[in-house]
Design a protein around this motif. Sequence first.
Motif, PDB file in Angstrom:
ATOM      1  N   THR A   1       0.924  -1.172   0.161  1.00 62.19           N
ATOM      2  CA  THR A   1       0.080   0.067   0.021  1.00 62.19           C
ATOM      3  C   THR A   1       0.967   1.407   0.109  1.00 62.19           C
ATOM      4  N   ALA A   2       1.798   1.079   0.836  1.00 64.74           N
ATOM      5  CA  ALA A   2       2.884   2.397   0.903  1.00 64.74           C
ATOM      6  C   ALA A   2       3.516   2.594  -0.358  1.00 64.74           C
ATOM      7  N   GLY A   3       3.965   1.613  -0.829  1.00 64.27           N
ATOM      8  CA  GLY A   3       4.731   1.682  -2.373  1.00 64.27           C
ATOM      9  C   GLY A   3       3.743   2.321  -3.488  1.00 64.27           C
ATOM     10  N   THR A   4       2.419   1.703  -3.279  1.00 57.35           N
ATOM     11  CA  THR A   4       1.437   1.928  -4.343  1.00 57.35           C
ATOM     12  C   THR A   4       1.342   3.506  -4.370  1.00 57.35           C
ATOM     13  N   TYR A   5       1.012   4.032  -2.941  1.00 50.10           N
ATOM     14  CA  TYR A   5       0.948   5.631  -2.730  1.00 50.10           C
ATOM     15  C   TYR A   5       1.995   6.300  -3.308  1.00 50.10           C
ATOM     16  N   ALA A   6       3.303   5.830  -2.864  1.00 50.88           N
ATOM     17  CA  ALA A   6       4.391   6.802  -3.168  1.00 50.88           C
ATOM     18  C   ALA A   6       4.649   6.741  -4.596  1.00 50.88           C
ATOM     19  N   VAL A   7       4.375   5.696  -5.344  1.00 52.05           N
ATOM     20  CA  VAL A   7       4.596   5.684  -6.983  1.00 52.05           C
ATOM     21  C   VAL A   7       3.779   6.393  -7.529  1.00 52.05           C
ATOM     22  N   THR A   8       2.453   6.486  -7.201  1.00 54.67           N
ATOM     23  CA  THR A   8       1.284   7.078  -7.699  1.00 54.67           C
ATOM     24  C   THR A   8       1.147   8.695  -7.495  1.00 54.67           C
ATOM     25  N   PHE A   9       1.652   8.895  -6.194  1.00 56.08           N
ATOM     26  CA  PHE A   9       1.851  10.346  -5.921  1.00 56.08           C
ATOM     27  C   PHE A   9       3.071  11.023  -6.711  1.00 56.08           C
TER      28      PHE A   9
END
Length: 74
Positions: A12-20
Amino acid sequence: MNRLILDTVERTAGTYAVTFLGLLLADGFDLTSLGAVKAAAIASVPAALSVVKAALGSLIGDQTTVGWVPRNRG
């Protein structure tokens, strides 16, 4: 902490960081603009979907991870 929870948090943190970061780069990387706030809000949607995917993965795939592909036991 449970391995499944740690796996879910990491994904989840990885998905958020990459998307952001992707949205910030596409918007010109101005952290003081309203676009940055909008990018942060939009980035939370794929991250939330990542949690849903992880929950389903714990039921569908290998029971020790949140991945959907079962491990090869051969």
